[in-house]
Each structure stands twice: as structure tokens, then as C-alpha cells.
Design a protein around this motif. Sequence first.
Motif, PDB file in Angstrom:
ATOM      1  N   ASP A  41     -44.271 -52.183   3.275  1.00  0.00           N
ATOM      2  CA  ASP A  41     -43.443 -53.007   4.149  1.00  0.00           C
ATOM      3  C   ASP A  41     -42.459 -52.189   4.963  1.00  0.00           C
ATOM      4  OD1 ASP A  41     -41.754 -52.327   2.015  1.00  0.00           O
ATOM      5  OD2 ASP A  41     -40.670 -54.226   2.115  1.00  0.00           O
ATOM      6  N   ALA A  42     -42.409 -50.887   4.739  1.00  0.00           N
ATOM      7  CA  ALA A  42     -41.485 -50.014   5.475  1.00  0.00           C
ATOM      8  C   ALA A  42     -42.218 -49.061   6.418  1.00  0.00           C
ATOM      9  CB  ALA A  42     -40.621 -49.217   4.493  1.00  0.00           C
ATOM     10  N   HIS A  43     -43.469 -49.357   6.780  1.00  0.00           N
ATOM     11  CA  HIS A  43     -44.216 -48.503   7.697  1.00  0.00           C
ATOM     12  C   HIS A  43     -43.787 -48.682   9.148  1.00  0.00           C
ATOM     13  CE1 HIS A  43     -47.995 -48.028   4.881  1.00  0.00           C
ATOM     14  NE2 HIS A  43     -46.930 -47.398   4.441  1.00  0.00           N
ATOM     15  N   SER A  44     -43.475 -49.916   9.524  1.00  0.00           N
ATOM     16  CA  SER A  44     -43.344 -50.225  10.944  1.00  0.00           C
ATOM     17  C   SER A  44     -42.193 -49.491  11.619  1.00  0.00           C
ATOM     18  CB  SER A  44     -43.209 -51.734  11.150  1.00  0.00           C
ATOM     19  OG  SER A  44     -42.106 -52.244  10.423  1.00  0.00           O
ATOM     20  N   GLY A  45     -41.057 -49.350  10.951  1.00  0.00           N
ATOM     21  CA  GLY A  45     -39.913 -48.669  11.559  1.00  0.00           C
ATOM     22  C   GLY A  45     -40.196 -47.225  11.909  1.00  0.00           C
ATOM     23  N   PRO A  46     -40.674 -46.412  10.960  1.00  0.00           N
ATOM     24  CA  PRO A  46     -40.977 -45.017  11.286  1.00  0.00           C
ATOM     25  C   PRO A  46     -42.072 -44.873  12.346  1.00  0.00           C
ATOM     26  CG  PRO A  46     -40.773 -45.288   8.920  1.00  0.00           C
ATOM     27  CD  PRO A  46     -40.746 -46.658   9.505  1.00  0.00           C
ATOM     28  N   VAL A  47     -43.087 -45.735  12.300  1.00  0.00           N
ATOM     29  CA  VAL A  47     -44.152 -45.641  13.301  1.00  0.00           C
ATOM     30  C   VAL A  47     -43.607 -45.952  14.689  1.00  0.00           C
ATOM     31  CG1 VAL A  47     -46.316 -46.693  14.105  1.00  0.00           C
ATOM     32  CG2 VAL A  47     -46.050 -46.061  11.695  1.00  0.00           C
ATOM     33  N   ALA A  48     -42.776 -46.996  14.800  1.00  0.00           N
ATOM     34  CA  ALA A  48     -42.182 -47.323  16.096  1.00  0.00           C
ATOM     35  C   ALA A  48     -41.276 -46.201  16.585  1.00  0.00           C
ATOM     36  CB  ALA A  48     -41.399 -48.632  15.988  1.00  0.00           C
ATOM     37  N   ALA A  49     -40.538 -45.561  15.661  1.00  0.00           N
ATOM     38  CA  ALA A  49     -39.673 -44.444  16.044  1.00  0.00           C
ATOM     39  C   ALA A  49     -40.492 -43.270  16.566  1.00  0.00           C
ATOM     40  CB  ALA A  49     -38.816 -44.015  14.852  1.00  0.00           C
ATOM     41  N   CYS A  50     -41.617 -42.991  15.923  1.00  0.00           N
ATOM     42  CA  CYS A  50     -42.495 -41.912  16.397  1.00  0.00           C
ATOM     43  C   CYS A  50     -43.070 -42.247  17.769  1.00  0.00           C
ATOM     44  CB  CYS A  50     -43.627 -41.688  15.399  1.00  0.00           C
ATOM     45  SG  CYS A  50     -43.124 -40.908  13.849  1.00  0.00           S
ATOM     46  N   ALA A  51     -43.466 -43.499  17.951  1.00  0.00           N
ATOM     47  CA  ALA A  51     -44.019 -43.904  19.248  1.00  0.00           C
ATOM     48  C   ALA A  51     -42.971 -43.741  20.343  1.00  0.00           C
ATOM     49  CB  ALA A  51     -44.503 -45.346  19.171  1.00  0.00           C
ATOM     50  N   ALA A  52     -41.738 -44.141  20.047  1.00  0.00           N
ATOM     51  CA  ALA A  52     -40.670 -44.013  21.042  1.00  0.00           C
ATOM     52  C   ALA A  52     -40.391 -42.554  21.376  1.00  0.00           C
ATOM     53  CB  ALA A  52     -39.402 -44.685  20.523  1.00  0.00           C
ATOM     54  N   ALA A  53     -40.566 -41.666  20.392  1.00  0.00           N
ATOM     55  CA  ALA A  53     -40.329 -40.235  20.604  1.00  0.00           C
ATOM     56  C   ALA A  53     -41.565 -39.503  21.107  1.00  0.00           C
ATOM     57  CB  ALA A  53     -39.842 -39.596  19.303  1.00  0.00           C
ATOM     58  N   GLY A  54     -42.698 -40.192  21.167  1.00  0.00           N
ATOM     59  CA  GLY A  54     -43.930 -39.552  21.605  1.00  0.00           C
ATOM     60  C   GLY A  54     -44.498 -38.566  20.602  1.00  0.00           C
ATOM     61  N   VAL A  55     -44.217 -38.781  19.320  1.00  0.00           N
ATOM     62  CA  VAL A  55     -44.690 -37.881  18.263  1.00  0.00           C
ATOM     63  C   VAL A  55     -45.908 -38.500  17.565  1.00  0.00           C
ATOM     64  CG1 VAL A  55     -44.100 -36.792  16.059  1.00  0.00           C
ATOM     65  CG2 VAL A  55     -42.403 -36.921  17.891  1.00  0.00           C
ATOM     66  N   PRO A  56     -47.048 -37.825  17.524  1.00  0.00           N
ATOM     67  CA  PRO A  56     -48.223 -38.367  16.844  1.00  0.00           C
ATOM     68  C   PRO A  56     -47.906 -38.709  15.397  1.00  0.00           C
ATOM     69  CG  PRO A  56     -48.831 -36.465  18.162  1.00  0.00           C
ATOM     70  CD  PRO A  56     -47.334 -36.521  18.172  1.00  0.00           C
ATOM     71  N   VAL A  57     -48.437 -39.850  14.942  1.00  0.00           N
ATOM     72  CA  VAL A  57     -48.068 -40.342  13.616  1.00  0.00           C
ATOM     73  C   VAL A  57     -49.302 -40.796  12.844  1.00  0.00           C
ATOM     74  CG1 VAL A  57     -47.511 -42.630  14.601  1.00  0.00           C
ATOM     75  CG2 VAL A  57     -46.631 -41.981  12.340  1.00  0.00           C
ATOM     76  N   LEU A  58     -49.396 -40.293  11.617  1.00  0.00           N
ATOM     77  CA  LEU A  58     -50.450 -40.660  10.675  1.00  0.00           C
ATOM     78  C   LEU A  58     -49.793 -41.519   9.603  1.00  0.00           C
ATOM     79  CD1 LEU A  58     -53.432 -40.136   9.700  1.00  0.00           C
ATOM     80  CD2 LEU A  58     -52.504 -38.215   8.391  1.00  0.00           C
ATOM     81  N   CYS A  59     -50.239 -42.762   9.453  1.00  0.00           N
ATOM     82  CA  CYS A  59     -49.569 -43.715   8.574  1.00  0.00           C
ATOM     83  C   CYS A  59     -50.486 -44.134   7.442  1.00  0.00           C
ATOM     84  CB  CYS A  59     -49.140 -44.945   9.378  1.00  0.00           C
ATOM     85  SG  CYS A  59     -48.328 -46.231   8.408  1.00  0.00           S
ATOM     86  N   GLU A  60     -49.937 -44.160   6.230  1.00  0.00           N
ATOM     87  CA  GLU A  60     -50.726 -44.548   5.064  1.00  0.00           C
ATOM     88  C   GLU A  60     -51.289 -45.961   5.213  1.00  0.00           C
ATOM     89  OE1 GLU A  60     -52.267 -43.769   2.449  1.00  0.00           O
ATOM     90  OE2 GLU A  60     -51.781 -41.641   2.487  1.00  0.00           O
ATOM     91  N   LYS A  61     -52.422 -46.179   4.524  1.00  0.00           N
ATOM     92  CA  LYS A  61     -52.990 -47.519   4.463  1.00  0.00           C
ATOM     93  C   LYS A  61     -52.313 -48.290   3.332  1.00  0.00           C
ATOM     94  CE  LYS A  61     -54.320 -46.565   0.632  1.00  0.00           C
ATOM     95  NZ  LYS A  61     -53.822 -47.364  -0.495  1.00  0.00           N
TER      96      LYS A  61
END
Length: 335
Positions: A76-96
Amino acid sequence: MSADAPRWGIVGYGWVARDYMAPGIAAAGSTVTAIADPSPASRARAEAAGLAAFADAGAMLASDACDLVYVATPNDAHSGPVAACAAAGVPVLCEKPIAATIEQVEAMAASLGPTLYGTAFDQRHHPAHAAMADAIAAGDIGRPVAVRIVYACWVDPAWTPAGGAHDNWRADPIRAGGGAVIDLALHGLDLSERLLCEPLTDLSIQLQRRIHDYPVDDGGMLSGRTASGVLFQSHVAYNCAEVLPRRRLEVLGERGLLVATDTMGQTAGGTLMRRCAQSGEERAVPFDTATSPFAAQAAAFMAAARGEPHDFSMTRDLALMRLFDRAYTEARRWL
């Protein structure tokens, strides 16, 4: 970002990140330079290992301490870090799974923009499974008929990794989004699509809460099919003793059977066998037994970040999560 050795940041410095992904990144020829975790104990452990440690992903990204990010927080805490990476333009690999709820998944997908994203379905990168996919594509077993999976383990209410502080969030319906099925089954669902080169179109799930006293499923049986008619079956469980046989992947074809044993999981190795339908002869299928799925996954994501062809796809993963969510929501009505 260095083309040869990008720096990795990890959000959520738990046991999977520490014990499997960080060594996998090292084996792939890169390094972890920073972590973000709200736990003071986790940050202290990281700092003792020479890593920069931050309380949250935003601070880590603002420090310019990493080029790629791996997210391994509770679901339930994946979305914040992924959105932050997207905003920074940093490629992000997120656990399933991508997130704990389909609403969170949809929001994450909408937040990405052009940023490279991958779901950490590490099993599609296991060398044995890659060899299995190659054998199927080469016609070694003829037309596939069915995929059959057993992927089980023991996770009781008091479970904790490696004697650490107790926090079994995998049995928390809010933080995990479910139990054994949302944790384990998606690996097999994604892997079947990788092996067959076609998506599942139908899926049903039966759940059980049979052994463990927690408010989520401790086991489940999944069945489905692809548009071309290949059948899918998977048994996943948190209620199977780990000394028992519990990791098996089979693909039945019209001319043979491929069987991978002890390949589903975090470690390298296992066995892969092909049995001929005409002669009954069985032979080993060679594959790289030294490379873990985490190392192979890290190498693949680094190649994708360099602009090389890849098969990371939020579009595909979102479709799978929608299919899974419909079946899981229906199954939980009867749990």
C-alpha cells in the motif's frame, strides 16, 4: 547516469531488498548507494553498510544519490515513491503486486508519464524460465496445452524474516491488499504470459483460510485460460511446510512436457527437464544455474534504462492486475 554502472537507490530496506535485490544488483555489476526507509533501525543498518540513508523517497531523490530506484515497501506504500520517481524522471522498478488495491494501481499508472517503469516480476527473468520460454518458442514440446504451478511456503502469524522485529504486513489486509494469493500468485500469472507469449483472458480463484489465524487467505487455487485455449492452473499457499516439495512449474505440450523444479523463488539454480511424449525419454535442459532471478532482473532493467530493447510494460502489467483484481474480488466474497 553512468552507462556502465548506474547507482541504485532502494525504497523500503527490508529483507527482500537487503538479502536478495542488493546482492542481485551487485552481481549485475552495479551498486546500491542510497536507501529510503521510515524505520530508524533500517536506516542505521544501511549507514553501517556505507549507504546514504533517508527517511523518504523524496529526500533520497532530491539528494541526487541514485540513478535508478527499486521500491520494496509494503504494497500500500508503492504509489508515493513511484510517483516521486516519475516526477524526477528516474527509472523505477517496483515490487509486485503493483499496489494493494486496483485504485492505487490505476493512479500509479496515470502518474508515470514517459518515465521507465517495471514491475519486479523477477520470475520472468530466472535463467531456467528463460530457457523454458526459448524451448517453447522453438517448438520443443509442440503446441502448449497447459501451464501448472505449485508455489507455496509457510508464513504463520508470528513470521518474521531472519529473526528481525515482527512486522508480518503480508497478512495485513490493508498493507498487503490480501494474503498468500496477492503475494505469490501474480508471479505465476505473469510468468505464464511470458512463457506462452500471450495474455490470460479468463481467470477464477478459490481461496482458503485454513490453517493460520489471520484475516486474509492463507492459500488459493487459480485456474484460467488464454485466448488460444492454453489452460492455466496454480496452487499458492502460506500454509505449506517448507521442508515439503513446494516449487514446481510445468508446461505441457502436444509433444512433450517441461518441468522446472525449485526455480520459483529468490535464489539461483533448480532443475529443468524435458520429457518427450513419443519416447518418454527425459533429458536436462541446460541453463545458467549461477545467476539469481534478482541479478538477471537488475541487469535487464539497467539495459532498459540505457535505451536497449526490453519487455518491461506498465500497459501489460496493468491489464494483468485488472484481470486478477476482478477474480480476487469475487473470490473474497466467499472467504
